[in-house]
Design a protein around this motif. Structure first.
Motif, mmCIF file in Angstrom:
data_model
loop_
_atom_site.group_PDB
_atom_site.id
_atom_site.type_symbol
_atom_site.label_atom_id
_atom_site.label_comp_id
_atom_site.label_asym_id
_atom_site.label_seq_id
_atom_site.Cartn_x
_atom_site.Cartn_y
_atom_site.Cartn_z
ATOM 1 N N UNK A 169 0.781 -1.222 0.000
ATOM 2 C CA UNK A 169 0.000 0.000 0.000
ATOM 3 C C UNK A 169 0.810 1.268 0.000
ATOM 4 N N UNK A 170 2.136 1.147 0.038
ATOM 5 C CA UNK A 170 3.037 2.306 -0.032
ATOM 6 C C UNK A 170 3.934 2.154 -1.250
ATOM 7 N N UNK A 171 4.387 3.262 -1.813
ATOM 8 C CA UNK A 171 5.446 3.186 -2.814
ATOM 9 C C UNK A 171 6.795 3.313 -2.119
ATOM 10 N N UNK A 172 7.862 3.123 -2.873
ATOM 11 C CA UNK A 172 9.186 3.093 -2.274
ATOM 12 C C UNK A 172 9.546 4.415 -1.601
ATOM 13 N N UNK A 173 9.187 5.514 -2.222
ATOM 14 C CA UNK A 173 9.550 6.810 -1.651
ATOM 15 C C UNK A 173 8.847 7.052 -0.321
ATOM 16 N N UNK A 174 7.591 6.638 -0.216
ATOM 17 C CA UNK A 174 6.886 6.848 1.050
ATOM 18 C C UNK A 174 7.445 5.944 2.145
ATOM 19 N N UNK A 175 7.854 4.721 1.778
ATOM 20 C CA UNK A 175 8.488 3.840 2.760
ATOM 21 C C UNK A 175 9.798 4.460 3.238
ATOM 22 N N UNK A 176 10.595 4.970 2.296
ATOM 23 C CA UNK A 176 11.842 5.625 2.669
ATOM 24 C C UNK A 176 11.597 6.756 3.660
ATOM 25 N N UNK A 177 10.587 7.542 3.373
ATOM 26 C CA UNK A 177 10.298 8.708 4.206
ATOM 27 C C UNK A 177 9.896 8.272 5.620
ATOM 28 N N UNK A 178 9.040 7.261 5.716
ATOM 29 C CA UNK A 178 8.536 6.831 7.016
ATOM 30 C C UNK A 178 9.641 6.248 7.882
ATOM 31 N N UNK A 179 10.498 5.412 7.292
ATOM 32 C CA UNK A 179 11.496 4.736 8.120
ATOM 33 C C UNK A 179 12.751 5.572 8.341
ATOM 34 N N UNK A 180 12.824 6.715 7.704
ATOM 35 C CA UNK A 180 13.960 7.599 7.929
ATOM 36 C C UNK A 180 15.175 7.263 7.091
ATOM 37 N N UNK A 181 14.962 6.723 5.878
ATOM 38 C CA UNK A 181 16.075 6.446 4.975
ATOM 39 C C UNK A 181 16.597 7.762 4.421
ATOM 40 N N UNK A 182 17.868 8.019 4.625
ATOM 41 C CA UNK A 182 18.413 9.327 4.287
ATOM 42 C C UNK A 182 19.317 9.314 3.063
ATOM 43 N N UNK A 183 20.441 8.649 3.143
ATOM 44 C CA UNK A 183 21.396 8.720 2.045
ATOM 45 C C UNK A 183 22.101 7.389 1.887
ATOM 46 N N UNK A 184 22.615 7.170 0.692
ATOM 47 C CA UNK A 184 23.343 5.944 0.414
ATOM 48 C C UNK A 184 24.799 6.063 0.862
ATOM 49 N N UNK A 185 25.423 4.915 1.210
ATOM 50 C CA UNK A 185 26.877 4.956 1.412
ATOM 51 C C UNK A 185 27.555 5.404 0.125
ATOM 52 N N UNK A 186 28.563 6.247 0.228
ATOM 53 C CA UNK A 186 29.240 6.728 -0.970
ATOM 54 C C UNK A 186 30.113 5.647 -1.579
ATOM 55 N N UNK A 219 10.380 -2.212 15.130
ATOM 56 C CA UNK A 219 9.999 -1.400 16.274
ATOM 57 C C UNK A 219 8.513 -1.032 16.155
ATOM 58 N N UNK A 220 7.754 -1.070 17.260
ATOM 59 C CA UNK A 220 6.330 -0.720 17.189
ATOM 60 C C UNK A 220 6.074 0.654 16.596
ATOM 61 N N UNK A 221 6.953 1.628 16.875
ATOM 62 C CA UNK A 221 6.752 2.977 16.341
ATOM 63 C C UNK A 221 6.766 2.962 14.808
ATOM 64 N N UNK A 222 7.691 2.185 14.228
ATOM 65 C CA UNK A 222 7.791 2.116 12.771
ATOM 66 C C UNK A 222 6.633 1.329 12.179
ATOM 67 N N UNK A 223 6.277 0.224 12.806
ATOM 68 C CA UNK A 223 5.143 -0.561 12.313
ATOM 69 C C UNK A 223 3.867 0.279 12.316
ATOM 70 N N UNK A 244 19.943 5.048 7.818
ATOM 71 C CA UNK A 244 18.716 5.484 8.468
ATOM 72 C C UNK A 244 19.028 6.570 9.487
ATOM 73 N N UNK A 245 18.108 7.481 9.642
ATOM 74 C CA UNK A 245 18.278 8.540 10.628
ATOM 75 C C UNK A 245 18.319 7.923 12.024
ATOM 76 N N UNK A 246 18.838 8.670 12.969
ATOM 77 C CA UNK A 246 18.927 8.165 14.337
ATOM 78 C C UNK A 246 17.629 8.260 15.108
ATOM 79 N N UNK A 247 16.581 8.746 14.462
ATOM 80 C CA UNK A 247 15.323 9.000 15.155
ATOM 81 C C UNK A 247 14.228 8.073 14.628
ATOM 82 N N UNK A 248 13.464 7.450 15.527
ATOM 83 C CA UNK A 248 12.326 6.628 15.124
ATOM 84 C C UNK A 248 11.205 7.522 14.625
ATOM 85 N N UNK A 249 10.353 7.002 13.726
ATOM 86 C CA UNK A 249 9.231 7.827 13.261
ATOM 87 C C UNK A 249 8.239 8.097 14.378
#
Length: 226
Positions: A17-34, A72-76, A205-210
């Motif tokens: 029910x989500x696209x990839x960009x919305x999943x990235x946003x919710x879980x705090x995906x920020x940047x790729x390893x260089x 984590x329950x917060x992410x689910x 991933x960011x250091x902060x839970x959603x």
């Protein structure tokens, strides 16, 4: 099914029910390893990372190693908002979340803002959490949850020295969890889904839970079966 049951630290989450960009946003995906030499990977406290891929009827988030962000329950709760459903499985000897009662292993299904069912698959007949604790049962039909010790054979037909007496122990409940995920998204798990070098799939991933849309105790529905 790609056999990853021998990996002892893994978390797999399928999101519908989500696209990839919305999943990235919710879980705090920020940047790729260089690169493999990225200093963040080699620091004493590297950030959690995840691989995000399209898979079957949804999106798969794979964390190999110490990360358990999506269990984590917060992410689910943040992923399982109205109209969306999520299944996650983890086996992780460092534990998953204090919200789950000391479990190091998890299979959970959440939808429409609620945890439907969660259990420890290595002890599946014990306590369950959620609003519909039988919701996982159709995905686990016919599954085995026991352990089995089997010999490991060399090409010449002789046992080899893996484990005591040339044997290894198979945790069938791990296969049950993978089968449940495959049934959930109606697709087979292949190696390229779990280990991919495709650019744009690996993230720190960011250091902060959603921020969950409701308090965690309400999401979990702490009514429990014993």
């Amino acid at each position: 099914m790609f056999d990853i049951t021998w990996i002892d630290l893994i978390c797999l989450t399928a999101v519908k029910g989500h696209d990839m960009e919305s999943v990235r946003r919710v879980i705090g995906a920020e940047s790729e390893p260089s690169s493999s030499d990225d200093p963040r990977l080699n620091s004493n406290n590297p950030p959690e990372d995840a691989m995000i891929s399209e898979w079957g009827d949804g999106i798969l988030v794979c964390q190999l190693g110490y990360g358990t962000r999506c269990a984590k329950p917060q992410t689910l709760a943040a992923l399982a908002t109205a109209g969306h459903s999520v299944m996650t499985t983890c086996w992780h000897d460092r534990g998953i979340s204090p919200a789950f009662p000391g479990w190091h292993n998890l299979l959970a299904l959440a939808a429409d803002g609620r945890l439907l069912s969660a259990l420890d698959p290595s002890n599946h007949q014990q306590q369950r959490l959620g609003y519909d604790t039988s919701a996982l049962d159709p995905y686990l039909a016919g599954a085995r949850f026991d352990y089995e010790t089997i010999p490991v054979w060399s090409p010449a037909g002789q046992t080899i020295g893996y484990g005591a007496g040339g044997s290894t122990t198979v945790a069938h409940w791990r296969y049950a969890c993978l089968s449940a995920l495959e049934r959930f998204v109606q697709a087979e798990l292949h190696e390229n889904i779990v280990r991919s070098a495709i650019p744009g799939r690996n993230f720190f991933l960011s250091g902060r839970l959603p921020e969950p849309p409701m308090p965690v105790p309400e999401f979990l529905n702490f009514s429990r079966e014993g």
